[in-house]
Every structure is written in C-alpha cells, then in structure tokens.
Design a protein around this motif. Structure first.
Motif, PDB file in Angstrom:
ATOM      1  N   ALA A 412       0.755  -1.161  -0.009  1.00 30.79           N
ATOM      2  CA  ALA A 412      -0.098  -0.006   0.153  1.00 30.79           C
ATOM      3  C   ALA A 412       0.910   1.292   0.042  1.00 30.79           C
ATOM      4  CB  ALA A 412      -0.869  -0.093   0.946  1.00 30.79           C
ATOM      5  N   ALA A 413       2.284   1.104   0.212  1.00 36.34           N
ATOM      6  CA  ALA A 413       3.135   2.236   0.215  1.00 36.34           C
ATOM      7  C   ALA A 413       3.324   2.852  -1.391  1.00 36.34           C
ATOM      8  CB  ALA A 413       4.284   1.980   0.763  1.00 36.34           C
ATOM      9  N   LYS A 414       3.638   4.101  -1.135  1.00 32.96           N
ATOM     10  CA  LYS A 414       3.725   4.775  -2.705  1.00 32.96           C
ATOM     11  C   LYS A 414       4.958   4.153  -3.371  1.00 32.96           C
ATOM     12  CE  LYS A 414       2.195   9.360  -0.877  1.00 32.96           C
ATOM     13  NZ  LYS A 414       2.500  10.686  -0.704  1.00 32.96           N
ATOM     14  N   ALA A 415       6.062   3.580  -2.702  1.00 32.48           N
ATOM     15  CA  ALA A 415       7.066   3.116  -3.649  1.00 32.48           C
ATOM     16  C   ALA A 415       7.336   1.624  -2.713  1.00 32.48           C
ATOM     17  CB  ALA A 415       8.478   3.791  -3.373  1.00 32.48           C
ATOM     18  N   PRO A 416       7.725   0.683  -3.543  1.00 31.49           N
ATOM     19  CA  PRO A 416       7.965  -0.705  -3.083  1.00 31.49           C
ATOM     20  C   PRO A 416       8.924  -0.671  -1.575  1.00 31.49           C
ATOM     21  CG  PRO A 416       8.287  -0.512  -5.323  1.00 31.49           C
ATOM     22  CD  PRO A 416       8.363   0.774  -4.965  1.00 31.49           C
ATOM     23  N   VAL A 417       8.706  -1.703  -0.857  1.00 28.91           N
ATOM     24  CA  VAL A 417       9.359  -1.853   0.403  1.00 28.91           C
ATOM     25  C   VAL A 417      10.054  -3.249   0.379  1.00 28.91           C
ATOM     26  CG1 VAL A 417       9.238  -2.375   2.886  1.00 28.91           C
ATOM     27  CG2 VAL A 417       7.758  -0.451   1.774  1.00 28.91           C
ATOM     28  N   THR A 418      11.387  -3.143   0.450  1.00 29.38           N
ATOM     29  CA  THR A 418      12.269  -4.296   0.373  1.00 29.38           C
ATOM     30  C   THR A 418      12.730  -4.850   2.079  1.00 29.38           C
ATOM     31  OG1 THR A 418      13.247  -3.382  -1.682  1.00 29.38           O
ATOM     32  CG2 THR A 418      14.500  -5.270  -0.448  1.00 29.38           C
ATOM     33  N   VAL A 419      12.430  -6.273   2.195  1.00 30.62           N
ATOM     34  CA  VAL A 419      13.017  -6.907   3.228  1.00 30.62           C
ATOM     35  C   VAL A 419      14.266  -7.438   2.627  1.00 30.62           C
ATOM     36  CG1 VAL A 419      10.894  -6.767   4.291  1.00 30.62           C
ATOM     37  CG2 VAL A 419      11.448  -8.850   2.921  1.00 30.62           C
ATOM     38  N   ASP A 420      15.249  -7.631   3.807  1.00 34.12           N
ATOM     39  CA  ASP A 420      16.508  -8.146   3.263  1.00 34.12           C
ATOM     40  C   ASP A 420      16.703  -9.485   3.341  1.00 34.12           C
ATOM     41  OD1 ASP A 420      16.623  -8.674   6.104  1.00 34.12           O
ATOM     42  OD2 ASP A 420      18.439  -7.962   6.260  1.00 34.12           O
ATOM     43  N   ASP A 421      15.566 -10.204   3.866  1.00 34.93           N
ATOM     44  CA  ASP A 421      15.662 -11.665   3.814  1.00 34.93           C
ATOM     45  C   ASP A 421      14.411 -12.300   4.110  1.00 34.93           C
ATOM     46  OD1 ASP A 421      16.373 -14.409   3.937  1.00 34.93           O
ATOM     47  OD2 ASP A 421      17.590 -14.171   5.826  1.00 34.93           O
ATOM     48  N   THR A 422      13.822 -13.270   3.513  1.00 36.12           N
ATOM     49  CA  THR A 422      12.641 -13.657   3.620  1.00 36.12           C
ATOM     50  C   THR A 422      12.596 -15.174   3.972  1.00 36.12           C
ATOM     51  OG1 THR A 422      12.015 -14.112   1.409  1.00 36.12           O
ATOM     52  CG2 THR A 422      11.296 -11.996   2.164  1.00 36.12           C
ATOM     53  N   ALA A 423      13.996 -15.874   4.088  1.00 39.61           N
ATOM     54  CA  ALA A 423      14.044 -17.343   4.209  1.00 39.61           C
ATOM     55  C   ALA A 423      13.493 -17.759   5.353  1.00 39.61           C
ATOM     56  CB  ALA A 423      15.501 -17.552   4.193  1.00 39.61           C
ATOM     57  N   MET A 424      13.518 -16.892   6.384  1.00 35.80           N
ATOM     58  CA  MET A 424      12.845 -17.354   7.916  1.00 35.80           C
ATOM     59  C   MET A 424      11.585 -17.257   7.681  1.00 35.80           C
ATOM     60  SD  MET A 424      12.770 -14.001   7.758  1.00 35.80           S
ATOM     61  CE  MET A 424      14.521 -13.683   7.661  1.00 35.80           C
ATOM     62  N   ILE A 425      10.739 -16.788   6.803  1.00 37.43           N
ATOM     63  CA  ILE A 425       9.280 -16.938   6.899  1.00 37.43           C
ATOM     64  C   ILE A 425       8.844 -18.311   7.189  1.00 37.43           C
ATOM     65  CG2 ILE A 425       7.068 -16.405   5.627  1.00 37.43           C
ATOM     66  CD1 ILE A 425       8.380 -13.893   4.538  1.00 37.43           C
ATOM     67  N   ALA A 426       9.527 -19.278   6.528  1.00 35.39           N
ATOM     68  CA  ALA A 426       9.281 -20.663   6.645  1.00 35.39           C
ATOM     69  C   ALA A 426       8.991 -21.284   8.023  1.00 35.39           C
ATOM     70  CB  ALA A 426      10.143 -21.538   5.542  1.00 35.39           C
ATOM     71  N   THR A 427       9.667 -20.576   8.938  1.00 36.02           N
ATOM     72  CA  THR A 427       9.525 -20.994  10.421  1.00 36.02           C
ATOM     73  C   THR A 427       8.277 -21.006  10.699  1.00 36.02           C
ATOM     74  OG1 THR A 427       9.982 -19.008  11.559  1.00 36.02           O
ATOM     75  CG2 THR A 427      12.028 -20.306  10.798  1.00 36.02           C
TER      76      THR A 427
END
Length: 446
Positions: A412-427
């Motif tokens: 929903a932000a005006k510009a994309p938001v980057t997260v540095d790592d998503t590997a741990m979402i699998a936890t």
C-alpha cells in the motif's frame, strides 16, 4: 546449515479479493505434539502447522522416544510414552528458530531423570533461556548454559522431582507453560500463578488430555493454576484451528489496499489471542467475525475484512499479552492511520526472535514514518491511507514477523518496500507468498 538470504519486495497492489484458509495455529500445534508425546495411546492431529518451528518440535518429541508419524497434509499420529517415560535423546536437539518449542520441551522433560542438549539457529542462541531454566530448578532440574542462560543448554531432569509454588514474574505464556508441563511428573500439586493473563492453550489442552488442572482468578486480576502431578494423560484427537497471528497479515493488507474484500476461514478466536482484532476495530476497521463456533474447546470463526480508513488509537497495556506477536503488523497499520497510535507495555518484544521493538521502529523510519521510541513501547505518527512513502530496505534480523509485516507495508506504500531476507518466513508461515499472491498481492524478487 542456514538458508541463504532471500530479499523480496512488497509492491503497490490492486484490490485484494478472495477467500483463504491460513495455516494451523503454531502455539496449539507445538502443544499437541508435546502432550501427545507424553500421553498414553495414539493422539491424532489434523490441521497441524507444517512449518519449520513445529517440525523441529516433532523431531524433538520423536527423539525422546515417542512415535511421531505424518500421515498426510496436516495429519499426524503421535504414540506417546506416558508422563515420565521420555528417554535420553541420542543427539543434540536443534529447535531452529523456535523459542516456544524449545522452552516448552524443556518444561516437559524437566521432571524426568534424563539429560538433553538444546540448541538452535543464530537467532535462538541469542535469546534468554534463563527465564525458564531458573524456575525449572525449583522442581529439581539442573542445567548448564552459556553466560546469560544462552544456548547451547544441557538440561538434566530432576531425579527426585518436587511440587512447586511459583509466580511467573513476566507476562510469558512460554514460561508459564513450561512450569505447567513440568508439574505433570512431580508428586503432589504444583501452583503456578501469573499477575497478567497470557494465552491459555496449555491449560485448555491439559484438561482435554485428562490432566488434573484447575484455574482460579486472583483479586488483582491474575490467576493461579493448580496441576496434579504423577499424571496419566490419555490420547485424544486434536483439530488445530487456524492461526490468528498468520491471519493478521492478510487482514491488515486488506484494510490498507483500496477496494479489498477478503474472507478468512476457521480462525482461532481464543479471547487471549484476539487483541489485534479488537484494536483494529477501534481504529475503524471493517472487520466482522461470522459463523462463530467451538472446536476442541477453542472458539473459532470466519473473518470478513474490507478496506478501511483507519485512525490512531492508544492500545491499553493490559491488552498486550493478547496480541504480543501482532505488534509488527499493527505498527504497519498504524503508519497508514490518521493520527498517532500509542503502544506501551512492549518489554517482551525486546526478547523475541530479534529485539523486535527496535526492528519495528527501524523499519518504519526507513520507509518515511516518524516514530517516537519509548522505553517500553513506541508512538507511531500515522500518515493516512495514501501517505506512507515506502522505498526503504528493512533489516529483518532473522525475524519472520518483521519480514511479513513490511512486505505488507509495500502493498500500500507509494514505493516498494524491500526486506533483506525472507528465508525465515518458513519457520511459521511457509505458504505466505502463495496465499497472499492468490489474493492479489504483488511481490518481486530482490
């Protein structure tokens, strides 16, 4: 060996629509496996969350001598050893990123005369274990750990366990639950008190498995839980409801992305887990709970959500334990609200997968949101529905909830938001990207 970092961007999306079912509740999944491993007979579990945290708990219960068998998606069978029947594991127990799994298993073994070594990933090895290990010594357990009670931990279960009386000094369902599980193999009756009410899945499930347990309110608003020891738990069937902490990401995304209209099925509505839903409704969210019913002693229901203009509120500190895992996504919602949102009583966030409070504040500031940091919380200055600049990169510190919350911000932000790592979402939520993408969320690599 840890997974390589995987950056991802949340990008401005069109309306989110559709009906989805989020994964099974993580807290209940852990407890079903552990109590199934302590019970006599075959415990059958449906809807189990098959994420890394829970799978590590399953492996630990298996290592203690229970039979733990996956029979199909979310369907598991656990043949327990009986209370006090766990054996010494042949190898180190690796809990990955799971504070809940490790602390609850520590409690479950603390009054059985076996020794086990507990470790985890780099994040878990930084988290304080002394808060549960020290009170377990009251039962007669002993431990050795790195300075500060850090993993790796060698825990020696009590040879001659004793009943205890203990007041949990912080609002922690994990510490309380570990003490309740340890009481099962101690003689006599143990009394565990808490001044602040925390999630009560352990108490409900202990009763379902046949434990001698009672809960009495205290005049100051707390409660005392009494557990009879030398227990004989009997296997049951457990249908795991859907996780409200996972549902929170889709809910807030639908509130923030204009035109959104979604439905989430079979969400756990335990009153000690619904603080976020109450807070969002106070902020003006079009969030309606329908088809409420009971399943396995827990309230569940379906949640309808439509895009809404939100306003800032003050979150009552006494509500914090009912939404302790939801503050990252609430902070994101607050950024898009009109006015300030004040959150106090968040000391527990300092000892989650990361210093979660500091990580939230840094992520908001990186994306153009002004935040005042308090000793025990924060004040988020909302920028309105279309006012969050975005465009920043968020350091997740191996924290799955930080990663998912700021990916939602990007929708929903005006510009994309980057997260540095998503590997741990699998936890905790391995289906996150696919489920959100199915509703219309846009994510991009790197």
């Amino acid at each position: 060996m840890s997974s390589p970092a995987r950056p991802l961007r949340g990008c401005r999306s069109s309306a989110l629509t559709g009906a989805v079912t989020v994964p099974g509740d993580k807290s209940i999944s852990h407890r079903a496996l552990i109590l199934g491993g302590m019970a006599l007979g075959e415990t059958r579990i449906t809807g189990l969350l098959e994420a890394e945290d829970v799978l590590n708990t399953a492996e630990a219960v298996r290592a203690f001598g229970a039979s733990v068998v996956r029979q199909g998606p979310g369907a598991w069978k656990v043949s327990g050893t009986g209370v006090g029947g766990w054996r010494r594991p042949e190898d180190v127990l690796d809990f990955g990123n799971s504070g809940t799994g490790s602390r609850l298993v520590m409690g479950a073994m603390a009054t059985t005369p076996v020794t086990a070594v507990f470790t985890g990933d780099a994040s878990l090895r930084k988290r304080p274990m002394g808060r549960v290990l020290e009170p377990l010594k009251l039962y007669g357990a002993e431990y050795d750990a790195r300075p500060g009670g850090l993993m790796p931990v060698t825990l020696k279960g009590a040879v001659e366990a004793m009943p205890v009386e203990y007041l949990v000094p912080m609002a922690s369902a994990q510490v309380k639950s570990a003490m309740l599980l340890a009481a099962l193999n101690a003689p006599g009756r143990s009394r565990i008190s808490q001044k602040t009410l925390t999630r009560d899945h352990t108490e409900k499930m202990l009763a379902a498995f046949g434990a001698d347990i009672s809960v009495e309110p205290l005049p100051d608003g707390g409660e005392v839980i009494t557990v009879g020891g030398e227990a004989e738990l009997k296997a049951i069937s457990v249908a795991v409801p859907r996780d409200p902490s996972s549902a929170a990401f889709a809910i807030v995304a639908a509130l923030l992305v204009p035109g959104s209209d979604i439905l989430l099925h079979d969400v756990l509505l335990n009153p000690r887990r619904t603080g976020l839903f109450t807070t969002l409704q106070e902020m003006g969210a079009d969030l309606v709970i329908v088809n409420q019913r009971e399943s396995g002693g827990e309230q569940i229901g379906d949640i309808k959500v439509r895009a809404s203009a939100l306003k800032g509120v003050e979150v009552p500190p006494e509500r914090v334990p009912d939404m302790i895992d939801e503050f990252p996504i609430l902070a994101v919602a607050a950024a898009f609200a009109d006015g300030n949102t004040i959150m106090r009583g968040l000391e527990e966030l300092r000892v989650k997968e990361s210093d979660r409070l500091a990580a939230i504040i840094a992520g908001l500031r990186a994306n153009g949101v002004t935040v005042q940091e308090l000793e025990d919380g924060m004040v988020v200055e909302g920028l309105g529905g279309d006012g969050v600049p975005g465009g920043g990169t968020v350091t997740t510190h191996m924290d799955h909830r930080i990663a998912m919350a700021f990916l939602v911000m990007g929708l929903a932000a005006k510009a994309p938001v980057t997260v540095d790592d998503t590997a741990m979402i699998a936890t905790s939520f391995p289906e996150f990207e696919n489920l959100m993408g199915g509703l219309g969320a846009v994510f991009a690599e790197g």
